[in-house]
Design a protein around this motif. Structure first.
Motif, PDB file in Angstrom:
ATOM      1  N   THR A  84      14.943   1.439  13.673  1.00  0.00           N
ATOM      2  CA  THR A  84      14.136   2.426  13.163  1.00  0.00           C
ATOM      3  C   THR A  84      14.956   3.005  11.070  1.00  0.00           C
ATOM      4  O   THR A  84      13.955   3.270  11.292  1.00  0.00           O
ATOM      5  N   LEU A  85      15.945   2.658  11.157  1.00  0.00           N
ATOM      6  CA  LEU A  85      16.109   3.023   9.586  1.00  0.00           C
ATOM      7  C   LEU A  85      15.753   2.060   8.879  1.00  0.00           C
ATOM      8  O   LEU A  85      15.892   2.641   8.053  1.00  0.00           O
ATOM      9  N   ALA A  86      15.756   1.041   8.745  1.00  0.00           N
ATOM     10  CA  ALA A  86      15.235  -0.149   8.422  1.00  0.00           C
ATOM     11  C   ALA A  86      13.720   0.284   7.808  1.00  0.00           C
ATOM     12  O   ALA A  86      13.170   0.113   6.613  1.00  0.00           O
ATOM     13  N   ARG A  87      13.023   0.478   8.774  1.00  0.00           N
ATOM     14  CA  ARG A  87      11.248   1.841   8.875  1.00  0.00           C
ATOM     15  C   ARG A  87      11.513   2.753   7.538  1.00  0.00           C
ATOM     16  O   ARG A  87      10.238   1.894   7.169  1.00  0.00           O
ATOM     17  N   ILE A  88      12.053   3.416   7.931  1.00  0.00           N
ATOM     18  CA  ILE A  88      12.064   4.863   7.106  1.00  0.00           C
ATOM     19  C   ILE A  88      12.253   4.534   6.046  1.00  0.00           C
ATOM     20  O   ILE A  88      12.205   4.230   4.591  1.00  0.00           O
ATOM     21  N   LEU A  89      13.922   3.667   5.919  1.00  0.00           N
ATOM     22  CA  LEU A  89      14.772   3.292   4.113  1.00  0.00           C
ATOM     23  C   LEU A  89      12.677   2.545   3.555  1.00  0.00           C
ATOM     24  O   LEU A  89      12.979   2.413   2.437  1.00  0.00           O
ATOM     25  N   ARG A  90      12.355   1.175   4.324  1.00  0.00           N
ATOM     26  CA  ARG A  90      11.427   0.769   3.828  1.00  0.00           C
ATOM     27  C   ARG A  90       9.631   1.576   2.879  1.00  0.00           C
ATOM     28  O   ARG A  90       9.252   1.699   2.049  1.00  0.00           O
ATOM     29  N   MET A  91       9.968   2.429   3.963  1.00  0.00           N
ATOM     30  CA  MET A  91       8.599   4.002   3.776  1.00  0.00           C
ATOM     31  C   MET A  91       8.739   3.964   2.461  1.00  0.00           C
ATOM     32  O   MET A  91       7.931   4.139   1.272  1.00  0.00           O
ATOM     33  N   ARG A  92      10.239   4.505   2.397  1.00  0.00           N
ATOM     34  CA  ARG A  92      10.871   5.466   1.353  1.00  0.00           C
ATOM     35  C   ARG A  92      10.345   4.478   0.059  1.00  0.00           C
ATOM     36  O   ARG A  92       9.822   5.276  -1.617  1.00  0.00           O
ATOM     37  N   ARG A  93      11.316   3.746  -0.138  1.00  0.00           N
ATOM     38  CA  ARG A  93      10.765   2.162  -0.620  1.00  0.00           C
ATOM     39  C   ARG A  93       9.278   1.619  -1.832  1.00  0.00           C
ATOM     40  O   ARG A  93       9.029   1.571  -2.613  1.00  0.00           O
ATOM     41  N   ALA A  94       8.696   2.037  -0.587  1.00  0.00           N
ATOM     42  CA  ALA A  94       6.927   1.608  -1.127  1.00  0.00           C
ATOM     43  C   ALA A  94       6.652   3.089  -1.488  1.00  0.00           C
ATOM     44  O   ALA A  94       5.450   2.720  -2.521  1.00  0.00           O
ATOM     45  N   LEU A  95       6.869   4.131  -1.066  1.00  0.00           N
ATOM     46  CA  LEU A  95       6.195   5.226  -1.884  1.00  0.00           C
ATOM     47  C   LEU A  95       6.858   5.610  -3.263  1.00  0.00           C
ATOM     48  O   LEU A  95       6.090   5.882  -4.278  1.00  0.00           O
ATOM     49  N   ALA A  96       8.240   4.793  -3.186  1.00  0.00           N
ATOM     50  CA  ALA A  96       9.269   5.607  -4.635  1.00  0.00           C
ATOM     51  C   ALA A  96       8.055   4.146  -6.035  1.00  0.00           C
ATOM     52  O   ALA A  96       7.969   4.761  -6.527  1.00  0.00           O
ATOM     53  N   LEU A  97       7.901   3.088  -4.996  1.00  0.00           N
ATOM     54  CA  LEU A  97       6.773   2.047  -5.963  1.00  0.00           C
ATOM     55  C   LEU A  97       5.143   2.582  -6.217  1.00  0.00           C
ATOM     56  O   LEU A  97       4.955   1.813  -6.937  1.00  0.00           O
ATOM     57  N   ALA A  98       4.490   2.752  -5.118  1.00  0.00           N
ATOM     58  CA  ALA A  98       3.580   3.704  -5.243  1.00  0.00           C
ATOM     59  C   ALA A  98       3.648   4.673  -6.304  1.00  0.00           C
ATOM     60  O   ALA A  98       2.835   4.776  -6.637  1.00  0.00           O
ATOM     61  N   ARG A  99       4.868   5.682  -6.467  1.00  0.00           N
ATOM     62  CA  ARG A  99       4.703   6.577  -7.274  1.00  0.00           C
ATOM     63  C   ARG A  99       4.561   6.238  -8.682  1.00  0.00           C
ATOM     64  O   ARG A  99       4.336   6.535  -9.970  1.00  0.00           O
ATOM     65  N   ALA A 100       5.557   5.468  -8.781  1.00  0.00           N
ATOM     66  CA  ALA A 100       5.793   4.565 -10.387  1.00  0.00           C
ATOM     67  C   ALA A 100       4.714   3.288 -11.106  1.00  0.00           C
ATOM     68  O   ALA A 100       5.016   3.389 -11.910  1.00  0.00           O
ATOM     69  N   GLY A 101       3.670   4.120  -9.891  1.00  0.00           N
ATOM     70  CA  GLY A 101       2.054   2.883 -10.250  1.00  0.00           C
ATOM     71  C   GLY A 101       1.548   2.082  -9.814  1.00  0.00           C
ATOM     72  O   GLY A 101       1.182   1.335 -11.013  1.00  0.00           O
ATOM     73  N   THR A 102       2.671   1.614  -9.059  1.00  0.00           N
ATOM     74  CA  THR A 102       2.075   0.322  -8.412  1.00  0.00           C
ATOM     75  C   THR A 102       1.451  -0.044  -7.744  1.00  0.00           C
ATOM     76  O   THR A 102       1.328   1.150  -6.601  1.00  0.00           O
ATOM     77  N   PRO A 103       0.165  -0.482  -7.465  1.00  0.00           N
ATOM     78  CA  PRO A 103      -1.347   0.038  -6.624  1.00  0.00           C
ATOM     79  C   PRO A 103      -0.900  -0.554  -5.080  1.00  0.00           C
ATOM     80  O   PRO A 103       0.135  -1.207  -4.837  1.00  0.00           O
TER      81      PRO A 103
END
Length: 228
Positions: free
Chosen positions: A175-194
């Motif tokens: 569960t922790l890995a899923r949550i941290l992966r989601m936050r990593r993905a959102l950070a990439l998207a907010r930085a402009g990555t498609p």
């Protein structure tokens, strides 16, 4: 209005906000515990959430918080993280008279954020510091390390790792890995990555997998979070 900044307590964040009171604020899960003060509710502890928490505040309600990095909260609050999972509890329920003393300091007109930071640092020192395994596990899982490989690295079996993670983070390593992966993905998207590239970079099978996982954890798809 919302603002945050890092503090001297490694990995911790000090934040402040004033509620507009027009609609709930969606707080995403992050594996952290927060020490909170509200102008309307006093001192609280926010436990680790498994899914997004919808925070409802009165117009003009002021919030000050200290977000502790994953694995540090149990040492500060003196209870396993899973006892606080998905909960918001009065600090007095955990600290008794000590919480009253902290409330008195805040009521004295002192800087709320500075008081919270000082109190948390003192509690952490008194506890002998956080469990060092917490930072290692959170770092490896945030980087996408497979749970089985991480367990082997720290010399724990699957069940022992799960129990340790419950105490440190409030939920198991997957569960922790899923949550941290989601936050990593959102950070990439907010930085402009498609999003199509984000899914691969963050370790999802494809963009549909990313969308499903974010919806499960945040309650809305990635596009809604990014527009917000």
């Amino acid at each position: 209005m919302y603002r945050e900044r890092a503090i001297r307590l490694a990995g911790a964040v000090r934040w402040e906000s004033v509620s507009a009171g027009d609609e709930p604020v969606r707080v995403l899960p992050d594996g952290c515990l927060d020490l909170l003060w509200s102008s309307g509710r006093g001192l609280l502890v926010a436990g680790p959430d498994r899914t997004a928490h919808l925070s409802v505040s009165a117009p003009g309600e002021r919030w000050v918080g200290l977000r502790l990095p994953p694995g540090v909260g149990p040492a500060v609050f003196g209870v396993p993280a899973d006892e606080l999972r998905d909960r918001r509890v009065p600090l007095a329920d955990l600290w008794g008279p000590t919480a009253v003393a902290v409330a008195d300091r805040v009521a004295d007109g002192r800087d709320v954020a500075a008081v919270l930071e000082e109190v948390a640092r003192g509690r952490l020192v008194a506890a002998g510091g956080p469990d060092p395994l917490g930072a290692y596990l959170a770092g490896r899982l945030a980087a996408g390390g497979p749970v089985g490989a991480v367990a082997a690295e720290v010399g724990l079996g699957a069940r022992a790792l799960h129990r340790r993670c419950l105490r440190l983070f409030g939920y198991g390593p997957k569960t922790l890995a899923r949550i941290l992966r989601m936050r990593r993905a959102l950070a990439l998207a907010r930085a402009g990555t498609p999003l199509a590239e984000v899914s691969a970079a963050a370790g999802y099978a494809d963009q549909a997998h990313l969308t499903r996982d974010v919806r499960d954890l945040a309650g809305v798809p990635p596009g809604v979070l990014l527009r917000a």
